[in-house]
Design an enzyme around this catalytic site. Structure first.
Site, PDB file in Angstrom:
ATOM      1  N   ASP A  94       0.872  -1.173   0.000  1.00 42.80           N
ATOM      2  CA  ASP A  94       0.000   0.000   0.000  1.00 42.80           C
ATOM      3  C   ASP A  94       0.909   1.222   0.000  1.00 42.80           C
ATOM      4  O   ASP A  94       1.736   1.368   0.906  1.00 42.80           O
ATOM      5  CB  ASP A  94      -0.882   0.036   1.250  1.00 42.80           C
ATOM      6  CG  ASP A  94      -1.940  -1.050   1.290  1.00 42.80           C
ATOM      7  OD1 ASP A  94      -1.786  -2.053   0.569  1.00 42.80           O
ATOM      8  OD2 ASP A  94      -2.896  -0.897   2.063  1.00 42.80           O
ATOM      9  N   LYS A 158      -7.243   3.212  -2.706  1.00 46.05           N
ATOM     10  CA  LYS A 158      -7.487   3.193  -1.258  1.00 46.05           C
ATOM     11  C   LYS A 158      -7.741   4.605  -0.753  1.00 46.05           C
ATOM     12  O   LYS A 158      -7.074   5.550  -1.160  1.00 46.05           O
ATOM     13  CB  LYS A 158      -6.281   2.569  -0.555  1.00 46.05           C
ATOM     14  CG  LYS A 158      -6.360   2.526   0.963  1.00 46.05           C
ATOM     15  CD  LYS A 158      -5.117   1.855   1.538  1.00 46.05           C
ATOM     16  CE  LYS A 158      -5.064   1.978   3.052  1.00 46.05           C
ATOM     17  NZ  LYS A 158      -3.832   1.370   3.612  1.00 46.05           N
ATOM     18  N   LYS A 200     -10.296  -0.120  -1.517  1.00 49.70           N
ATOM     19  CA  LYS A 200      -9.996  -0.362  -0.109  1.00 49.70           C
ATOM     20  C   LYS A 200     -10.320   0.890   0.681  1.00 49.70           C
ATOM     21  O   LYS A 200      -9.828   1.972   0.377  1.00 49.70           O
ATOM     22  CB  LYS A 200      -8.532  -0.747   0.095  1.00 49.70           C
ATOM     23  CG  LYS A 200      -8.165  -0.954   1.577  1.00 49.70           C
ATOM     24  CD  LYS A 200      -6.742  -1.457   1.748  1.00 49.70           C
ATOM     25  CE  LYS A 200      -6.362  -1.553   3.223  1.00 49.70           C
ATOM     26  NZ  LYS A 200      -4.981  -2.080   3.415  1.00 49.70           N
TER      27      LYS A 200
END
Length: 247
Positions: A94, A158, A200
């Protein structure tokens, strides 16, 4: 409940990202993720090899997710790519958008960076999630960065790190964590571009009702390859859902 405990827990990247966490904290995080049936543990790079050794030795079916250039997105593209190349122990990464370029509206440099790091991650066989840190963005900036991220073709877009400056976020009329409305905007932009990118949501998620609103906003199936929830308070959610199930 619209969703079962098992369905929700399987979407979770159980996260331990505070800078003061110890090796024992990481071991406990892995054990909790296994016990609750989470998809992955999300940790800082310093503990990557420790977590991997534990997951392998226990033969747990948990993915190892590592944060990079977190939480600021302030390293050079060359450095970001090099760090990704060194992730020989991770399954997923990430990484934050290059926030300074985003706020400077240097979209040429943003696009160059994102395409480069996504290509590097995929060459390494890593699932990559790009963190937009929505709380720092105006409505126009959200629209533009969502477009850039989706076009760079990562596995997931995300919402946030969970570490954003709350005062600055409030000055823009934003919350500092996951906002279902931003999730909805991401899903809309993806649909507009013909992309089935995963989403996400992370940051400030604590309750089942919050998770349900995020799922509904995402338009994604209950599938960890298409939808994830990043949270450190997973145990609290797990216990809340167990109590709701018994009620």
């Amino acid at each position: 409940m619209k969703y079962t405990v098992e369905q929700i827990m399987r979407l979770v990247d159980h996260s331990g990202l505070k800078p003061y966490l110890t090796e024992d904290d990481i071991r406990n995080l892995v054990e909790e993720a296994h016990m609750m049936g989470n998809y992955a543990v999300c940790i800082e790079p310093i503990y990557g090899k420790l977590a991997l050794d534990l997951i392998k030795s226990k033969k747990y079916h948990i993915k190892l997710d590592v944060t990079l250039d977190f939480p600021f997105g302030s390293l050079s593209t060359t450095s970001r790519k090099k760090i990704i190349e060194d992730m020989d122990y991770a399954d997923e990464v990430d990484i934050v958008v290059p926030m300074g370029y985003v706020k400077s509206h240097r979209w040429d440099l943003v696009d160059q960076d994102l395409k480069g790091i996504v290509r590097t991650a995929k060459d390494m066989g890593l699932v990559i999630k790009i963190i937009t840190e929505d709380g720092y963005l105006t409505r126009e900036e959200k629209d533009r960065i969502y477009d850039s991220v989706i076009r760079s073709n990562p596995d997931f877009i995300k919402t946030s790190t969970g570490f954003a400056d709350k005062e600055y976020c409030r000055s823009l009329g934003n919350v500092s964590g996951a906002d279902p409305e931003n999730v909805r905007l991401m899903a809309s932009k993806a649909s507009e571009l013909g992309s089935d990118i995963g989403i996400k949501a992370a940051g400030g998620i604590h309750t089942y009702s919050e998770v349900e609103r995020i799922i509904d906003a995402s338009g994604r199936p209950i599938d960890p390859e298409r939808l994830r929830i990043g949270m450190s308070g997973t145990r609290k959610l797990f216990e809340e859902m167990l109590a709701m199930k018994k009620a």
